[in-house]
Enzyme design. Sequence first.
Site, PDB file in Angstrom:
ATOM      1  N   ALA A 136       4.532   4.175   2.760  1.00  0.00           N
ATOM      2  CA  ALA A 136       4.086   2.927   2.145  1.00  0.00           C
ATOM      3  C   ALA A 136       4.334   1.783   3.120  1.00  0.00           C
ATOM      4  O   ALA A 136       5.031   1.952   4.119  1.00  0.00           O
ATOM      5  CB  ALA A 136       4.853   2.675   0.854  1.00  0.00           C
ATOM      6  N   LYS A 137       3.755   0.648   2.854  1.00  0.00           N
ATOM      7  CA  LYS A 137       4.039  -0.546   3.642  1.00  0.00           C
ATOM      8  C   LYS A 137       3.671  -1.770   2.830  1.00  0.00           C
ATOM      9  O   LYS A 137       2.753  -1.730   2.011  1.00  0.00           O
ATOM     10  CB  LYS A 137       3.204  -0.541   4.929  1.00  0.00           C
ATOM     11  CG  LYS A 137       3.805  -1.381   6.029  1.00  0.00           C
ATOM     12  CD  LYS A 137       4.936  -0.625   6.696  1.00  0.00           C
ATOM     13  CE  LYS A 137       5.421  -1.259   7.945  1.00  0.00           C
ATOM     14  NZ  LYS A 137       6.212  -0.295   8.731  1.00  0.00           N
ATOM     15  N   GLY A 138       4.402  -2.846   3.076  1.00  0.00           N
ATOM     16  CA  GLY A 138       4.090  -4.100   2.415  1.00  0.00           C
ATOM     17  C   GLY A 138       3.899  -5.189   3.450  1.00  0.00           C
ATOM     18  O   GLY A 138       4.348  -5.057   4.594  1.00  0.00           O
ATOM     19  N   ASP A 179      10.728  -4.836   8.101  1.00  0.00           N
ATOM     20  CA  ASP A 179       9.761  -4.601   9.170  1.00  0.00           C
ATOM     21  C   ASP A 179       9.676  -5.934   9.925  1.00  0.00           C
ATOM     22  O   ASP A 179      10.546  -6.795   9.755  1.00  0.00           O
ATOM     23  CB  ASP A 179       8.405  -4.164   8.585  1.00  0.00           C
ATOM     24  CG  ASP A 179       7.497  -3.555   9.649  1.00  0.00           C
ATOM     25  OD1 ASP A 179       7.759  -2.433  10.088  1.00  0.00           O
ATOM     26  OD2 ASP A 179       6.524  -4.220  10.076  1.00  0.00           O
ATOM     27  N   VAL A 231       0.858  -1.182   0.000  1.00  0.00           N
ATOM     28  CA  VAL A 231       0.000   0.000   0.000  1.00  0.00           C
ATOM     29  C   VAL A 231       0.895   1.234   0.000  1.00  0.00           C
ATOM     30  O   VAL A 231       1.749   1.380   0.868  1.00  0.00           O
ATOM     31  CB  VAL A 231      -0.929   0.029   1.236  1.00  0.00           C
ATOM     32  CG1 VAL A 231      -1.715   1.338   1.295  1.00  0.00           C
ATOM     33  CG2 VAL A 231      -1.888  -1.159   1.212  1.00  0.00           C
TER      34      VAL A 231
END
Length: 425
Positions: A113-115, A154, A68
Amino acid sequence: MQYIEPAPITDKENPLESMMSRFDAAVKILGISDEMYYILKVPAKQVIVGLPVTLDNGKVEVFEGYRVIHSTILGPGKGGIRFDPHVTLDEVRALAAWMTWKCAVVDIPYGGAKGGIACNPRQMSAGEIERLMRAYTLAMIDIFGQDKDIPAPDMGTGPREMAWLMDEYARAKGMTTQAVVTGKPLVLGGSLGRTEATGRGVMVSALAAMDKLKLNPYRSTAAVQGFGNVGSHAANLLTEKGVKIHGISDISGAYYNSNGIDIQKAMAYRDANGGTLEGFKEAELIGGEELLTLPVDLLVPAAMEDVITKSNASKIQAKLIVEGANGPTSAKADDIINEKGIMVVPDILANAGGVTVSYFEWVQNRIGYKWTLDRINRRCDRSMKDAFSNVFEISQKHNVSLRLAAYILAIDKVATTYKFRGGYG
Ligand code: GLU
């Protein structure tokens, strides 16, 4: 062929709702328009992919992966990739938005953003994880880019996974681009100080807050939840500054010693013990919930979101909470904590040391030069201290918590930048 069903989205204080309730409160104080509200709220891009991966037993399993990009207003998307069996799209959406606000708070030129991939890396071999990481990278080949969206580690991922990502990206593009990902191993263009950076930022912001509360570090005690990359380095660096760590915890349990825990010993034990504190004899085994409510000055939740909730918040005895994890305090717990007069250095400020040194890594990659550890630490410390003072000043001005002040600072900055860039319509 087996399909791993991602965890259902529950209505239990979900992190997206927690993030949104703070966002709404800050937006109200700033008085921004309805148009701007939706521009800042709705993620810029959301990608969901199915990733078939051959397991070591020859069977193919399909994993669900997300990326995202919440915002690219301040710059390219930036944020980690989480490997966890309970990853959901809502969680990734919240984490992506937090990255936007975090980068704005520490004034680095990135959006958020992050996945995430719903998988259990603890039950997978290195080969399976590598194939999964490579499949994810290929699926995101047009999403990632040093000026588009820059991933990083992360929960559940680290330098090893970032190396595979960089390599797969290089193979697909036919050229090496180190700056496409941060948190890499040193030999592949990683930065000195990146591993400890988040924990270091937690220590710097804890000391800045202790100064405001007139707490002398040499006479203060702390409990740290989570003994991974963030918690263990934060505990170690706080010890160096004189703070006695009375409690630590990880997935194996919580450990308490009223004389203080030797953190270096605990880290060495963990490393020699397959990565957990299981069987650590230098402290008494206590309950995980008990760790959060110990009679200490400082509490550092550095494990995961939603651990300080409306059911345990009233029992917290610490005078100061410094959030090493993203979203460890639910929005409903905020009110109780504020009422009790506990100071909270919020996640989007306290754990921003990691992305700050990620930014330094990206800068070094792009100029093709390596900075010394001393330069990196000095710049990171300065940036964390400045961010703390800016947030503190806003909290005084509006008479709000540091959390709300950090959101106000971030949202104002992103909204103002948007107006300068000029939008559609
Ligand atoms: N995953 C880390 C965070 O939540 C670091 C992100 C990055 O370095 O891009 O802040």
